[in-house]
Design an enzyme around this catalytic site. Structure first.
Site, mmCIF file in Angstrom:
data_model
loop_
_atom_site.group_PDB
_atom_site.id
_atom_site.type_symbol
_atom_site.label_atom_id
_atom_site.label_comp_id
_atom_site.label_asym_id
_atom_site.label_seq_id
_atom_site.Cartn_x
_atom_site.Cartn_y
_atom_site.Cartn_z
ATOM 1 N N SER A 41 0.836 -1.213 0.000
ATOM 2 C CA SER A 41 0.000 0.000 0.000
ATOM 3 C C SER A 41 0.865 1.255 0.000
ATOM 4 C CB SER A 41 -0.898 0.021 1.238
ATOM 5 O OG SER A 41 -1.694 -1.135 1.298
ATOM 6 N N ALA A 42 0.289 2.369 -0.462
ATOM 7 C CA ALA A 42 0.988 3.653 -0.437
ATOM 8 C C ALA A 42 1.200 4.085 1.019
ATOM 9 C CB ALA A 42 0.166 4.712 -1.167
#
Ligand code: SAH
Length: 196
Positions: A41-42
């Site tokens: 994930s970012a």
């Protein structure tokens, strides 16, 4: 960002959680491929989820979707000392990838990686103070709300395969309070109580 979350983001080396050939890009604020069609994930999404979960020392946490192990490591920073993170991954090669990354970076004693279908939760370790799902579900998986402790918080992206809303559920006795925290994009949650 709270000082605790900021500190956790600074302490966990993201380059240790991405494949060797993309280490140069480890600090871009975007999801990155980790193999098997999945992504880490970012960082901004990991930080937002850590804030919204109100992670504190001593809590028992369940993550669905270990992936690289990065989000589990950030959570581990916030629940230590005294807490524990259980993280479930349905793709065997990623469960080993996460486990290796967490060992190498020193989080093995705070995080347990489990290979299996996380939509069923982890009944033998329930209830959990906090649960979060790092993949997009068609609905809130019922086993997860069942395994949420009193006052516990669950975060889960709910919607279609390509776009979801981040839903926060808080258990108050038999009542579940739900709140929509806004749009997000996760890979699909695949399993018995997820997409098929
Ligand atoms: N938290 C991860 C992001 C992983 S992406 C990180 O920090 O890197 C989402 C992950 O959820 C993928 O690895 C995918 O294989 C996994 N996943 C999807 N459905 C699942 C399920 N039912 N149980 C466990 N893991 C699942």
């Amino acid at each position: 960002m709270s000082p605790a979350v900021e500190n956790a983001m600074k302490r966990v080396p993201r380059e240790e959680f991405v494949p060797a050939q993309i280490k140069d890009e480890a600090y871009a604020d975007t999801p990155l491929p980790i193999g098997e069609g999945q992504t880490i994930s970012a960082p901004h999404m990991v930080a937002i989820m850590a804030e919204k979960l109100q992670l504190e020392p001593g809590l028992t946490v369940l993550e669905i979707g270990a992936g690289s192990g990065y989000h589990a490591a950030i959570s581990a920073e916030l629940i230590a000392p005294g807490g524990h993170v259980y993280t479930i991954e349905r793709i065997a090669s990623l469960a080993s990838f996460a486990e290796g990354n967490l060992k190498r970076t020193g989080y093995a004693s705070l995080v347990t990686v489990i290979f299996g279908d996380g939509t069923k939760g982890l009944p033998n370790k329930a209830p959990f103070d906090r649960i979060f799902v790092a993949a997009g579900a068609p609905d809130v998986p019922l086993p997860l709300t069942d395994q949420l402790a009193e006052g516990g918080i669950l975060l889960v992206p709910v919607g279609g395969r390509y776009y979801q809303d981040l839903i926060r559920v808080v258990r108050k006795g038999k009542k579940l309070e739900k709140e929509n925290l806004g749009g997000c994009v996760f890979v699909p949650l695949i399993g018995e109580h997820g997409h098929h």
